[in-house]
Design a protein around this motif. Structure first.
Motif: not given
Ligand SMILES: Nc1ncnc2c1ncn2[C@@H]1O[C@H](COP(=O)(O)OP(=O)(O)OP(=O)(O)O)[C@@H](O)[C@H]1O
Ligand SMILES: [Mg+2]
Length: 135
Positions: A43, A50-51, A83, A85, A88, A97, A100-101
């Motif tokens: 995860e 991705r982020h 962005s 972390p 949600f 979202g 991280l849950l």
């Molecule tokens: N390493 C990171 N750097 C920047 N932002 C992050 C990072 N990890 C998470 N986030 C932010 O936190 C949010 C929640 O992360 P989370 O992994 O819970 O959900 P997601 O990646 O959007 O969807 P999913 O993991 O269910 O596919 C993300 O949508 C993003 O905005």
């Protein structure tokens, strides 16, 4: 068993998620919480790609696994970006979202260090705990 730590860089692209899982699985072969550790790193690696800026061309992220007698510390250092972390609120109809849950439900503690230049998302597992049955 004495404490140890291993870290490895991965390219910030999708195939690295599987490679990071394999890295963790190989290190934790005999640990009861190896499956949870793999899931958490998967995860966090996915999020880094991705982020964060790790997902840009030429980007990379660092996976660290640190073991103590009764605790495992897992960390994924990314290359930062605008962005941050954030967890949600659960939303049954919503997609995404949940990563991280899931991390928060499996770990006894987790958090984030750093800023837009690079962030470490970390989680601590009880080395002997059982897997959570659901989230
Ligand atoms: N390493 C990171 N750097 C920047 N932002 C992050 C990072 N990890 C998470 N986030 C932010 O936190 C949010 C929640 O992360 P989370 O992994 O819970 O959900 P997601 O990646 O959007 O969807 P999913 O993991 O269910 O596919 C993300 O949508 C993003 O905005
Ligand atoms: Mg995610």
């Amino acid at each position: 068993m004495s404490a140890w730590r291993f870290s490895r860089y991965f390219l910030g692209s999708a195939p690295s998620i599987t490679e990071a899982r394999r890295f963790v699985a190989a290190l934790l072969r005999d640990w009861p919480t190896a499956d949870e550790a793999e899931l958490i790193v998967s995860e966090l690696a996915t999020n880094a790609i991705r982020h964060s800026a790790s997902g840009r061309f030429g980007g990379r992220f660092l996976v660290s696994v640190q073991a103590h007698t009764d605790r495992l510390w897992l960390g994924v250092l990314d290359e930062g970006g605008p962005s941050s972390p954030r967890v949600f609120r659960p939303c049954p109809e919503g997609e995404g979202g949940r990563g991280l849950l899931l991390v928060a439900s499996l770990a006894i503690d987790w958090g984030v260090w750093g800023d837009e230049h690079g962030r470490t998302v970390w989680a601590v597992l009880n080395a002997g705990s059982q897997a959570a049955s659901c989230i």
